[in-house]
Scaffold this motif. Structure first.
Motif, PDB file in Angstrom:
ATOM      1  N   ILE A 185       0.837  -1.207   0.000  1.00 33.76           N
ATOM      2  CA  ILE A 185       0.000   0.000   0.000  1.00 33.76           C
ATOM      3  C   ILE A 185       0.867   1.250   0.000  1.00 33.76           C
ATOM      4  O   ILE A 185       0.637   2.202  -0.767  1.00 33.76           O
ATOM      5  CB  ILE A 185      -0.946   0.004   1.213  1.00 33.76           C
ATOM      6  N   VAL A 186       1.887   1.273   0.860  1.00 34.62           N
ATOM      7  CA  VAL A 186       2.769   2.444   0.956  1.00 34.62           C
ATOM      8  C   VAL A 186       3.491   2.685  -0.364  1.00 34.62           C
ATOM      9  O   VAL A 186       3.582   3.830  -0.834  1.00 34.62           O
ATOM     10  CB  VAL A 186       3.779   2.257   2.111  1.00 34.62           C
ATOM     11  N   ASP A 187       3.999   1.613  -0.964  1.00 37.41           N
ATOM     12  CA  ASP A 187       4.723   1.763  -2.237  1.00 37.41           C
ATOM     13  C   ASP A 187       3.791   2.267  -3.342  1.00 37.41           C
ATOM     14  O   ASP A 187       4.209   3.070  -4.195  1.00 37.41           O
ATOM     15  CB  ASP A 187       5.328   0.429  -2.657  1.00 37.41           C
ATOM     16  N   ARG A 188       2.553   1.819  -3.330  1.00 40.06           N
ATOM     17  CA  ARG A 188       1.606   2.281  -4.356  1.00 40.06           C
ATOM     18  C   ARG A 188       1.296   3.766  -4.179  1.00 40.06           C
ATOM     19  O   ARG A 188       1.213   4.510  -5.162  1.00 40.06           O
ATOM     20  CB  ARG A 188       0.330   1.454  -4.313  1.00 40.06           C
ATOM     21  N   VAL A 189       1.123   4.197  -2.938  1.00 35.11           N
ATOM     22  CA  VAL A 189       0.867   5.623  -2.673  1.00 35.11           C
ATOM     23  C   VAL A 189       2.053   6.462  -3.147  1.00 35.11           C
ATOM     24  O   VAL A 189       1.883   7.510  -3.798  1.00 35.11           O
ATOM     25  CB  VAL A 189       0.613   5.864  -1.171  1.00 35.11           C
ATOM     26  N   ARG A 190       3.255   6.002  -2.842  1.00 36.56           N
ATOM     27  CA  ARG A 190       4.461   6.737  -3.248  1.00 36.56           C
ATOM     28  C   ARG A 190       4.572   6.804  -4.776  1.00 36.56           C
ATOM     29  O   ARG A 190       4.888   7.851  -5.341  1.00 36.56           O
ATOM     30  CB  ARG A 190       5.692   6.061  -2.650  1.00 36.56           C
ATOM     31  N   GLU A 191       4.286   5.694  -5.430  1.00 36.65           N
ATOM     32  CA  GLU A 191       4.376   5.641  -6.889  1.00 36.65           C
ATOM     33  C   GLU A 191       3.356   6.552  -7.558  1.00 36.65           C
ATOM     34  O   GLU A 191       3.689   7.305  -8.486  1.00 36.65           O
ATOM     35  CB  GLU A 191       4.173   4.191  -7.352  1.00 36.65           C
ATOM     36  N   LEU A 192       2.099   6.522  -7.085  1.00 32.65           N
ATOM     37  CA  LEU A 192       1.043   7.354  -7.666  1.00 32.65           C
ATOM     38  C   LEU A 192       1.336   8.835  -7.457  1.00 32.65           C
ATOM     39  O   LEU A 192       1.117   9.659  -8.348  1.00 32.65           O
ATOM     40  CB  LEU A 192      -0.308   6.984  -7.049  1.00 32.65           C
ATOM     41  N   SER A 193       1.818   9.178  -6.262  1.00 29.30           N
ATOM     42  CA  SER A 193       2.106  10.589  -5.958  1.00 29.30           C
ATOM     43  C   SER A 193       3.234  11.123  -6.830  1.00 29.30           C
ATOM     44  O   SER A 193       3.215  12.287  -7.261  1.00 29.30           O
ATOM     45  CB  SER A 193       2.478  10.742  -4.475  1.00 29.30           C
ATOM     46  N   SER A 194       4.217  10.281  -7.102  1.00 37.50           N
ATOM     47  CA  SER A 194       5.379  10.714  -7.877  1.00 37.50           C
ATOM     48  C   SER A 194       5.036  10.996  -9.339  1.00 37.50           C
ATOM     49  O   SER A 194       5.781  11.704 -10.023  1.00 37.50           O
ATOM     50  CB  SER A 194       6.479   9.643  -7.809  1.00 37.50           C
ATOM     51  N   THR A 195       3.901  10.457  -9.818  1.00 33.10           N
ATOM     52  CA  THR A 195       3.522  10.656 -11.225  1.00 33.10           C
ATOM     53  C   THR A 195       2.769  11.967 -11.457  1.00 33.10           C
ATOM     54  O   THR A 195       2.534  12.340 -12.604  1.00 33.10           O
ATOM     55  CB  THR A 195       2.637   9.492 -11.708  1.00 33.10           C
ATOM     56  N   VAL A 196       2.389  12.665 -10.370  1.00 28.54           N
ATOM     57  CA  VAL A 196       1.655  13.923 -10.504  1.00 28.54           C
ATOM     58  C   VAL A 196       2.603  15.014 -11.021  1.00 28.54           C
ATOM     59  O   VAL A 196       3.725  15.165 -10.518  1.00 28.54           O
ATOM     60  CB  VAL A 196       1.029  14.345  -9.157  1.00 28.54           C
ATOM     61  N   ASP A 197       2.144  15.752 -12.000  1.00 31.06           N
ATOM     62  CA  ASP A 197       2.961  16.814 -12.598  1.00 31.06           C
ATOM     63  C   ASP A 197       3.326  17.857 -11.549  1.00 31.06           C
ATOM     64  O   ASP A 197       2.460  18.377 -10.849  1.00 31.06           O
ATOM     65  CB  ASP A 197       2.180  17.470 -13.741  1.00 31.06           C
ATOM     66  N   GLY A 198       4.602  18.160 -11.422  1.00 34.41           N
ATOM     67  CA  GLY A 198       5.083  19.155 -10.471  1.00 34.41           C
ATOM     68  C   GLY A 198       5.698  18.551  -9.225  1.00 34.41           C
ATOM     69  O   GLY A 198       6.423  19.233  -8.495  1.00 34.41           O
ATOM     70  N   VAL A 199       5.457  17.282  -8.943  1.00 36.59           N
ATOM     71  CA  VAL A 199       6.035  16.621  -7.769  1.00 36.59           C
ATOM     72  C   VAL A 199       7.450  16.155  -8.115  1.00 36.59           C
ATOM     73  O   VAL A 199       7.651  15.374  -9.044  1.00 36.59           O
ATOM     74  CB  VAL A 199       5.172  15.418  -7.317  1.00 36.59           C
ATOM     75  N   GLN A 200       8.428  16.632  -7.355  1.00 38.46           N
ATOM     76  CA  GLN A 200       9.818  16.260  -7.578  1.00 38.46           C
ATOM     77  C   GLN A 200      10.212  15.009  -6.789  1.00 38.46           C
ATOM     78  O   GLN A 200      11.010  14.197  -7.268  1.00 38.46           O
ATOM     79  CB  GLN A 200      10.737  17.426  -7.180  1.00 38.46           C
ATOM     80  N   ASP A 201       9.650  14.871  -5.607  1.00 33.74           N
ATOM     81  CA  ASP A 201       9.999  13.715  -4.768  1.00 33.74           C
ATOM     82  C   ASP A 201       8.980  13.608  -3.627  1.00 33.74           C
ATOM     83  O   ASP A 201       8.261  14.571  -3.336  1.00 33.74           O
ATOM     84  CB  ASP A 201      11.414  13.884  -4.199  1.00 33.74           C
ATOM     85  N   VAL A 202       8.942  12.452  -2.994  1.00 38.65           N
ATOM     86  CA  VAL A 202       8.109  12.244  -1.811  1.00 38.65           C
ATOM     87  C   VAL A 202       9.043  12.156  -0.611  1.00 38.65           C
ATOM     88  O   VAL A 202       9.892  11.262  -0.535  1.00 38.65           O
ATOM     89  CB  VAL A 202       7.274  10.950  -1.928  1.00 38.65           C
ATOM     90  N   GLU A 203       8.903  13.098   0.312  1.00 39.26           N
ATOM     91  CA  GLU A 203       9.833  13.169   1.436  1.00 39.26           C
ATOM     92  C   GLU A 203       9.393  12.268   2.592  1.00 39.26           C
ATOM     93  O   GLU A 203      10.144  11.438   3.075  1.00 39.26           O
ATOM     94  CB  GLU A 203       9.941  14.617   1.929  1.00 39.26           C
ATOM     95  N   LYS A 204       8.170  12.423   3.063  1.00 37.88           N
ATOM     96  CA  LYS A 204       7.679  11.655   4.197  1.00 37.88           C
ATOM     97  C   LYS A 204       6.306  11.095   3.847  1.00 37.88           C
ATOM     98  O   LYS A 204       5.503  11.766   3.199  1.00 37.88           O
ATOM     99  CB  LYS A 204       7.577  12.545   5.434  1.00 37.88           C
ATOM    100  N   LEU A 205       6.053   9.874   4.290  1.00 37.80           N
ATOM    101  CA  LEU A 205       4.785   9.234   3.943  1.00 37.80           C
ATOM    102  C   LEU A 205       4.307   8.354   5.091  1.00 37.80           C
ATOM    103  O   LEU A 205       5.015   7.454   5.538  1.00 37.80           O
ATOM    104  CB  LEU A 205       4.949   8.385   2.670  1.00 37.80           C
ATOM    105  N   ARG A 206       3.100   8.632   5.565  1.00 43.75           N
ATOM    106  CA  ARG A 206       2.463   7.810   6.600  1.00 43.75           C
ATOM    107  C   ARG A 206       1.101   7.352   6.085  1.00 43.75           C
ATOM    108  O   ARG A 206       0.312   8.177   5.624  1.00 43.75           O
ATOM    109  CB  ARG A 206       2.269   8.603   7.906  1.00 43.75           C
ATOM    110  N   VAL A 207       0.862   6.065   6.170  1.00 39.31           N
ATOM    111  CA  VAL A 207      -0.426   5.501   5.756  1.00 39.31           C
ATOM    112  C   VAL A 207      -0.928   4.613   6.886  1.00 39.31           C
ATOM    113  O   VAL A 207      -0.256   3.651   7.263  1.00 39.31           O
ATOM    114  CB  VAL A 207      -0.302   4.664   4.462  1.00 39.31           C
TER     115      VAL A 207
END
Length: 272
Positions: free
Chosen positions: A196-218
């Motif tokens: 689940i965490v990896d999927r959230v990180r992957e989907l977020s990274s594909t959004v235009d303008g997002v350079q990286d995901v720093e912190k993630l809590r699910v």
């Protein structure tokens, strides 16, 4: 309820403590099924002033109650059965073994159905109920084998039934503790599974303008997920542009992952 009636009738008619132990556990199944059904209804209620995060934890609480009920009822009956070793013991009739075998087949069928639904919904309460059914199936199968073999075991025959009953109860206590541990971790807001965490990180990274995901809590709450995510964007853009990117991240996650209840996005400046 049908299984409860069958096991009680067979246990009383044949004097089988093992079959009565199985019946006591089935009574717990009926109570837990009602509790889970009620909890799932409560969990679907929308948030209100007193519950701004919704009522989804009701489902986890029900799973916890099921686990405690299984372990407590099994432990209590194990103590009562152990007292019988000091009294007169008799060999139950073959009817007890036949009824236990029928119940084992029915319980295994119920387990397979409930487990399939629990995986589809990722429900801890249904998962607890499913494993309760599986433990019942194993217990009934063990009781059936023991009772059908008892008449051919000579001087040990009278001890087979109470020993089978105690073994069933011990297995149920262990199952209850395992389910309790799993559900308690969910109530303590343990991080969601790596998938689940990896999927959230992957989907977020594909959004235009997002350079990286720093912190993630699910965290999982009942059947739904709550996400807290820090995304990095270019440091020179305006506040309004960063706000727009944050909303795109939230909308994208809500669309792609229907079981996500809410997403809190924090914007951070990206540094090489």
């Amino acid at each position: 309820m049908l299984l409860v009636g069958m096991k009680l009738f067979g246990g009383i008619a044949t004097g089988s403590a093992a079959l009565i132990a199985d019946a006591v556990n089935s009574i717990g199944d009926v109570a837990s099924a009602i509790a889970v059904r009620g909890a799932l209804s409560v969990a679907q209620l929308e948030e209100d002033d007193d519950h701004p995060y919704g009522h989804t934890k009701a489902e986890s609480i029900a799973g916890l109650c099921v686990a405690l009920l299984v372990a407590f009822s099994a432990g209590l009956f194990a103590l009562e059965t152990a007292k019988r070793f000091g009294g007169e013991l008799k060999v139950p009739g073959m009817l007890a073994g036949v009824l236990a075998a029928v119940c084992a087949v029915v319980k295994e069928t119920i387990y397979r159905y409930t487990n399939r639904v629990s995986k589809r919904l990722d429900s801890s309460a249904l998962r607890a109920a499913a494993w309760d059914h599986r433990s019942d199936a194993w217990a009934s199968a063990g009781v059936a084998i023991s009772l059908l073999a008892a008449p051919y075991m000579g001087k040990w025959a009278p001890y087979v039934d109470p020993m089978a009953a105690v073994c069933v109860c011990i297995m149920l206590v262990v199952t209850g503790i395992r389910i309790f541990s799993s559900t308690a971790r969910e109530l303590m807001d343990q991080q969601a599974s790596d998938d689940i965490v990896d999927r959230v990180r992957e989907l977020s990274s594909t959004v235009d303008g997002v350079q990286d995901v720093e912190k993630l809590r699910v965290r999982k709450s009942g059947l739904e997920y709550f996400i807290e995510i820090h995304v990095e964007v270019e440091g020179h853009i305006t506040v309004a542009e960063g706000h727009r990117i944050g909303h795109h991240v939230k909308d994208h996650l809500l669309i792609q992952m229907p079981r996500v209840r809410d997403v809190h996005v924090h914007i951070e400046p990206h540094e090489e």
